[in-house]
Scaffold this active site. Structure first.
Site, PDB file in Angstrom:
ATOM      1  N   ASP A  60       0.856  -1.176   0.000  1.00  0.00           N
ATOM      2  CA  ASP A  60       0.000   0.000   0.000  1.00  0.00           C
ATOM      3  C   ASP A  60       0.903   1.240   0.000  1.00  0.00           C
ATOM      4  O   ASP A  60       2.119   1.150   0.111  1.00  0.00           O
ATOM      5  CB  ASP A  60      -0.939  -0.019   1.211  1.00  0.00           C
ATOM      6  CG  ASP A  60      -2.232   0.745   0.957  1.00  0.00           C
ATOM      7  OD1 ASP A  60      -2.237   1.656   0.114  1.00  0.00           O
ATOM      8  OD2 ASP A  60      -3.251   0.445   1.608  1.00  0.00           O
TER       9      ASP A  60
ATOM     10  N   GLU B  88     -10.571   6.924   4.889  1.00  0.00           N
ATOM     11  CA  GLU B  88      -9.548   6.325   5.754  1.00  0.00           C
ATOM     12  C   GLU B  88      -9.570   6.926   7.160  1.00  0.00           C
ATOM     13  O   GLU B  88     -10.632   7.153   7.728  1.00  0.00           O
ATOM     14  CB  GLU B  88      -8.184   6.418   5.070  1.00  0.00           C
ATOM     15  CG  GLU B  88      -8.163   5.687   3.734  1.00  0.00           C
ATOM     16  CD  GLU B  88      -6.785   5.561   3.118  1.00  0.00           C
ATOM     17  OE1 GLU B  88      -5.795   5.380   3.854  1.00  0.00           O
ATOM     18  OE2 GLU B  88      -6.692   5.620   1.878  1.00  0.00           O
TER      19      GLU B  88
END
Length: 720
Positions: A338, A537
């Site tokens: 990521d 997020e």
């Protein structure tokens, strides 16, 4: 046998490389014969082995490196200089103008640089198209996964994957960092809406989106209308624990000083529960869907079996990546980190270093990371990895394994034969046919939680519409839309819920007042559309940081409570009008228990995307309500986390709850039978005659049906 077959794909390439005489490779170069890796008639393992045998260590490490477009946009020759295997666009990283043609032209410019290198290896461009091609203005924007899970329609989800793939590929991009197949076990998580729901059995069913993205046959990847999919985030990112200490410490701080309270946290669990909750969907994604890439989670896992207190970052977890994913599941694609995920690996010799170190790079690669997403530090990653290989800390075999996996997918995508994208496919992006699929998805995702003779609405009624999210396409689409955190207002082309109401019922008299300040006199029914603003997020974590650079409505501290303005709108409209319907537009359940008594109709609208007409369709009865809750709807904040299967399970509405206003959503005849029995069970509850444990019975029945046991589901529902 299937797992063994998959494991041999990459192994065969390495074996062929070992058997390839160096003299033969040299002979190809000197004789002018076409190299084997450029011969599309040859099996992919042979082509991979041939190409690996020609590559220098520096070229191999380049293939393992991915940079963000902003790192190369000012000087595209860096793609060649750095031997980059991949370039990506993060959320909001777009060309100017933000059109399909401009995207394809940009990708082609980077591809030209990749092809200018010695071996002409094409790069692969990647993007987060998580609910449609959400970075591109004018793209079709679908409901986020929490809403798609509520459709209980794997076939529709597969079609959504296919539409998304078509639009992504139409902009020149062959790789999508989607889907997120995690399970969301706590609504306080800022990424809750990226999950299909709280039950792994539901996530397993929704892995059909991978078939839509990639196609159902390997050859379809090279068709030009499919993309490489990415199962993420492996594993446990939706199962992390809420950090009350961080939440308390955040109070009174500036937004940029606050810590995430649950995102990127620690999953504290037994290995048995981890296997049961966090891994089944990845096993299916690998073994049944043949997903081409997997992305690890930012989070850590701390197994209670050996005592709590020794969490391991997923990006460093070789037991799970090399062991479980690659060996046990037989994953033969490649693992991509990521965004700067390797940076988060703790370095014992440099505990305060938040960037890259040699230790972090070696640890990640040895744990099974094949490609590093290094948006702003690609050259440093390459230099550090080269040093670690030369020092003997990372083996040449590990490098060849990683690069072989990457090259295999590039060959499958047909990038060596067709590296450049067409620039004349812009009419496919946001087409009417695609938007029709999104409208259907928006309609099927709506969950009718309460209906006291309020719905369907009459198309000739006098309707008073209020609430912060009635006419806000940005909030309706949610995070990961045009920008990372999403937008407020008319951020995308589409139809707001208010516009959808007007479109569906041109003969209705509609009065709109966002704050409900206009008089309600003379109206028959109120529709109050409330909920959340956009976020993504950790900035969506309850008690976490606010998005300080976003629009004013997005800068509020996140909670599961409705805003004071939305509460006031509900109170006024529901008090003054004969009937009122409340739509909750949000990425997760909102607390409405204290106002449930004054609400006649309550709908979980989730984040329906660009086609608000789909919401209007079910309100007016043009389509039936068929959706069911993909997560438990808590009665109060003190219940969190709350999930199907809990011992003390008392949500306001259980997992699987959803009132139907017509047939549909049942699927097979057996599923339709279950749906009919569920209708009767829910009717008993609404009438006040349900068993004391009706919530558990309904939730457990839905889990049983999802797990392939409809007869147990019927038995449980019969007890309600």
């Amino acid at each position: 046998m299937e797992i063994r077959r998959k494991l041999t794909v990459v192994a065969a390439a390495a074996l062929a490389l070992a058997m390839l005489p160096a003299q033969a490779a040299q002979a190809d170069r000197t004789s002018g014969a076409q190299p084997k890796y450029l011969d599309a008639r040859l099996p992919i393992p042979v082509r991979v082995a041939d190409l690996l045998g020609r590559m220098t260590l520096e070229e191999k490490i380049g293939q393992m490196t991915q940079a963000e477009r902003l790192a190369v946009v000012d000087d595209p020759t860096r793609v060649a200089t750095w031997n980059l295997g991949s370039v990506l666009s993060g959320g909001g990283s777009v060309p100017t103008p933000n059109t399909a043609e401009a995207w394809a032209t940009m990708v082609n410019s980077y591809q030209a640089q990749a092809l200018s290198t010695r071996l002409h290896i094409p790069m692969i461009y990647g993007v987060d198209a998580v609910h449609g091609h959400n970075n591109v203005y004018g793209a079709t924007i679908f409901p986020h996964n929490v809403g798609l899970g509520s459709t209980r329609d794997p076939g529709l989800v597969q079609r959504i994957g296919a539409v998304t793939a078509d639009e992504v590929r139409a902009t020149g991009i062959p790789w999508d960092f989607a889907p997120c197949i995690c399970v969301s076990r706590d609504e306080r998580w800022g990424r809750s809406y990226e999950s299909f729901g709280e039950d792994p059995a539901l996530a397993v069913q929704m892995t059909t989106v991978i078939d839509g993205l990639q196609g159902t046959r390997p050859a379809q990847l090279a068709d030009g209308d499919h993309v490489l999919a990415t199962a993420k985030h492996f594993a446990g990112d939706g199962d992390t624990g809420y950090d009350y200490a961080k939440a308390a410490a955040n109070v009174g701080k500036n937004w940029w000083e606050k810590a995430y309270t649950i995102d990127q946290g620690v999953t504290v669990t037994s290995r048995a529960d981890f296997d049961r909750i966090d891994l089944p969907q990845f096993k299916v994604a690998v073994q049944k869907r043949d997903v081409g890439s997997v992305m690890p989670s930012f989070s850590s896992v701390d197994f209670t079996d050996d005592g709590v207190g020794n969490p391991v970052k997923m990006h460093a977890n070789g037991d799970l990546i090399n062991g479980t994913l690659k060996h046990d599941f037989g994953f033969d694609g490649f693992v991509v980190s990521d965004w700067e995920g390797i940076h988060q690996i703790p370095d014992p010799s440099a505990p305060g270093n938040g960037g890259l170190t040699a230790y972090k790079v070696a640890t990640a690669v040895n744990a099974g990371i094949d490609m590093a997403m290094e948006p702003n530090s690609a050259p440093q990653f390459e230099e550090l990895l080269l040093g670690e290989v030369n020092a003997g800390h990372v083996s040449q075999a590990r490098i060849d394994d990683a690069v072989g996996r990457i090259l295999t997918q590039k060959f499958k995508l047909g990038l060596f034969e067709h590296p450049y994208a067409a620039t004349d496919r812009g009419d496919e992006v946001g087409s009417a046919a695609h938007r029709a699929v999104a409208r259907q998805a928006a309609a099927e995702s709506q969950v009718l939680l309460k209906n006291d003779h309020a719905l369907p609405l009459s198309p000739k009624a006098k309707i008073y519409v209020a609430g912060s999210n009635a006419d806000d396409l940005g909030h309706q689409a949610g995070g990961w839309t045009i920008s990372w955190q999403g937008e407020s207002g008319p951020a995308i082309p589409g139809t707001s819920i208010l516009a959808g109401l007007r479109e569906d019922a041109p003969n209705a008299q509609i009065t709109y007042s966002a704050d409900a300040s206009a008089p309600t006199t003379g109206n028959d029914v109120g529709v109050v559309v409330v909920g959340e603003s956009a976020y993504a997020e950790g900035y969506g974590d309850v008690g976490g940081p606010e998005c300080g650079w976003c629009s004013p409505s997005q800068q509020v501290s996140k909670s599961l409570e409705l805003s004071a303005a939305d509460k006031a709108a509900i109170d006024k409209v529901c008090t003054e009008l004969p009937k009122c319907v409340v739509l909750v537009v949000s990425g997760r359940p909102q607390l409405v228990t204290d106002r449930l008594g004054e609400i006649d109709g309550l709908v979980a609208s989730w984040l329906p995307g660009s086609e608000g007409g789909g919401v209007a369709d079910v309100l007016f009865g043009r389509r039936p309500f068929t959706g069911r809750l993909s997560v438990s709807w808590p009665a109060g904040a003190g219940q969190l986390p709350i999930n199907v299967g809990d011992a003390n399970y008392q949500p306001l509405f259980p997992f699987g709850w959803g009132l139907r206003t017509g047939h549909g959503g049942g699927g097979s005849p057996v599923d339709e039978l279950v749906a009919t029995v569920r209708d009767r069970a829910q009717a008993k509850v609404v009438a006040g005659h349900g068993a004391a444990n009706w919530r558990s019975l309904i939730a457990d029945a839905d889990h049983a049906q999802l797990s392939g046991d409809p007869f147990r589901a019927i038995l449980l529902l019969a007890q309600v």
